[in-house]
Write a protein that holds these residues in place. Structure first.
Motif, short mmCIF file in Angstrom:
data_model
loop_
_atom_site.label_atom_id
_atom_site.label_comp_id
_atom_site.label_asym_id
_atom_site.label_seq_id
_atom_site.Cartn_x
_atom_site.Cartn_y
_atom_site.Cartn_z
N GLN A 138 0.82 -1.21 0.00
CA GLN A 138 0.00 0.00 0.00
C GLN A 138 0.86 1.26 0.00
OE1 GLN A 138 -2.74 0.03 -1.04
NE2 GLN A 138 -4.38 -0.86 0.17
N ARG A 139 1.98 1.21 0.69
CA ARG A 139 2.88 2.38 0.64
C ARG A 139 3.45 2.57 -0.77
NH1 ARG A 139 4.61 0.67 5.96
NH2 ARG A 139 6.21 -0.63 4.98
N SER A 140 3.72 1.48 -1.44
CA SER A 140 4.32 1.56 -2.77
C SER A 140 3.32 1.92 -3.85
CB SER A 140 4.99 0.22 -3.13
OG SER A 140 5.97 -0.13 -2.18
N LEU A 141 2.09 1.44 -3.70
CA LEU A 141 1.10 1.56 -4.79
C LEU A 141 0.02 2.60 -4.53
CD1 LEU A 141 0.68 -2.29 -5.32
CD2 LEU A 141 1.74 -0.71 -6.95
N HIS A 142 0.08 3.28 -3.41
CA HIS A 142 -0.99 4.23 -3.09
C HIS A 142 -1.10 5.29 -4.19
CE1 HIS A 142 -3.45 7.15 -0.95
NE2 HIS A 142 -3.77 6.17 -0.13
N TYR A 156 -3.67 2.63 -12.95
CA TYR A 156 -3.14 1.33 -12.57
C TYR A 156 -2.85 1.27 -11.07
CZ TYR A 156 -2.56 0.73 -17.63
OH TYR A 156 -2.76 0.65 -18.97
N SER A 157 -2.37 2.36 -10.52
CA SER A 157 -2.09 2.37 -9.08
C SER A 157 -3.38 2.25 -8.28
CB SER A 157 -1.35 3.66 -8.69
OG SER A 157 -2.18 4.80 -8.84
N GLU A 158 -4.45 2.90 -8.74
CA GLU A 158 -5.74 2.78 -8.08
C GLU A 158 -6.25 1.35 -8.14
OE1 GLU A 158 -8.35 5.61 -9.84
OE2 GLU A 158 -7.32 7.36 -9.00
N SER A 159 -6.12 0.72 -9.31
CA SER A 159 -6.58 -0.66 -9.48
C SER A 159 -5.80 -1.62 -8.59
CB SER A 159 -6.46 -1.08 -10.95
OG SER A 159 -7.27 -0.28 -11.78
N TYR A 160 -4.48 -1.47 -8.58
CA TYR A 160 -3.65 -2.37 -7.79
C TYR A 160 -3.86 -2.14 -6.30
CZ TYR A 160 -0.47 -5.79 -9.83
OH TYR A 160 0.06 -6.92 -10.36
N SER A 161 -4.01 -0.89 -5.91
CA SER A 161 -4.23 -0.58 -4.50
C SER A 161 -5.52 -1.21 -4.01
CB SER A 161 -4.27 0.93 -4.30
OG SER A 161 -4.45 1.26 -2.93
N ALA A 162 -6.57 -1.13 -4.82
CA ALA A 162 -7.85 -1.75 -4.45
C ALA A 162 -7.73 -3.26 -4.40
CB ALA A 162 -8.93 -1.34 -5.45
N LEU A 163 -6.98 -3.85 -5.33
CA LEU A 163 -6.81 -5.30 -5.37
C LEU A 163 -6.01 -5.79 -4.16
CD1 LEU A 163 -7.33 -7.90 -6.91
CD2 LEU A 163 -5.27 -7.45 -8.26
N VAL A 164 -4.98 -5.05 -3.78
CA VAL A 164 -4.19 -5.41 -2.60
C VAL A 164 -5.06 -5.35 -1.35
CG1 VAL A 164 -2.32 -4.62 -1.10
CG2 VAL A 164 -1.96 -4.79 -3.57
N ASN A 165 -5.90 -4.34 -1.27
CA ASN A 165 -6.80 -4.20 -0.13
C ASN A 165 -7.76 -5.39 -0.06
OD1 ASN A 165 -7.78 -2.38 2.08
ND2 ASN A 165 -9.67 -2.48 0.90
N LYS A 166 -8.30 -5.78 -1.21
CA LYS A 166 -9.19 -6.94 -1.26
C LYS A 166 -8.45 -8.21 -0.85
CE LYS A 166 -11.72 -9.86 -4.51
NZ LYS A 166 -12.10 -10.08 -5.94
N ALA A 167 -7.24 -8.40 -1.37
CA ALA A 167 -6.46 -9.59 -1.06
C ALA A 167 -6.18 -9.69 0.44
CB ALA A 167 -5.15 -9.57 -1.84
#
Length: 276
Positions: A138-142, A156-167
């Motif tokens: 989250q620090r890297s992709l926020h 892409y950062s928004e998409s990955y941040s949301a996916l990491v949160n879900k994971a």
């Protein structure tokens, strides 16, 4: 119909909180045991149902499934993904960033949440390690880190941040983690009326819920909460063993029970908050 001796086993909470309750309500309990499967709400029951999804090992990235319109590109004769920005091959999976141009990448399709969080595909996880991985990603992709970057990188950062949160939230708790593992195997548990549930188990659930509704002190609620935590701990061990053995149907039934007790655990927390 459950016998009186059976009721003494599955109704520990009323007798614990009110010692004379079991003797004075024996006839009502007997009737309730006979009718319990028709009286539980849909919220606390499950329907066993399988989806016809691909089975096998956990989902892995299939590079050949990307559509031609995907921002990803392919090298001629290769099955590796290329960076959308500099077109260089991406050797890591998942590839959060391009190692050449440092551009953030779009999430891969169908990538496993275990893969994202760098976890082994198993029910028993190190949640401390999971949390560290979550905070690092989250620090890297926020998205705030990419406010001055291109529109693509912001998206892409928004998409990955949301996916990491879900994971993270899916794998953090045993129930959601186990359900996700079954989903990867093509098995789904849906809410509904579980007419095949064991009557004694259903009776125990009804008694716990009714006893919880009638508690008068935080100490009484905590007694039920401690019992529920014990049940969840035992179920966690049993589910872990079933999944390790590949006994998916057993794991599925145990996860259904875990869902019931997880609901009770939440109700205990709500009840305790009322005393604050």
């Amino acid at each position: 119909m459950l016998s009186y001796n059976s009721l003494r086993i599955v109704c520990p909470f009323r007798s614990l909180l009110h010692p004379n309750w079991l003797m004075t309500n024996r006839q009502t309990l007997t009737c309730s045991a006979h009718c319990v499967s028709n009286n539980l709400t849909k919220k606390d029951t499950w329907q066993r149902q399988n989806n016809l999804k691909p089975t096998g090992n956990e989902r892995k990235l299939q590079y050949s499934t990307y559509a031609a319109s995907s921002p990803r590109n392919y090298g001629t004769g290769q099955f590796k993904l290329n960076c959308w920005n500099c077109k260089q091959p991406l050797d890591q999976t998942p590839a959060f960033f391009c190692m050449t141009c440092k551009a953030v990448q779009p999430p891969e399709e169908d990538i496993s949440l275990f893969n994202i969080m760098d976890c082994d595909y198993k029910f028993s996880l190190d949640t401390h390690k999971l949390q560290k991985r979550y905070l690092h990603l989250q620090r890297s992709l926020h998205p705030d880190n990419f406010s001055q970057k291109s529109v693509e990188e912001q998206e892409y950062s928004e998409s990955y941040s949301a996916l990491v949160n879900k994971a993270y939230h899916t794998l953090l708790k045993p129930l959601s983690r186990g359900l996700y593992m079954l989903e990867l195997k093509g098995m789904v548990i849906e809410e509904g009326t579980d007419s095949g549930a064991d009557p004694e188990f259903l009776m125990e659930l009804m008694e716990i819920n009714e006893a919880l509704d009638e508690v008068k002190t935080p100490e009484e609620a905590n007694k039920i909460g401690q019992h529920t935590k014990g049940k969840l701990a035992v179920l966690t061990e049993e589910i872990d063993a079933a999944l390790l053995k590949g006994e998916l149907q057993s794991a599925k039934a145990l996860l259904a029970q875990m869902k019931y007790f997880a609901n009770i655990e939440e109700k205990v927390k709500e009840k305790l908050s009322e005393f604050m």
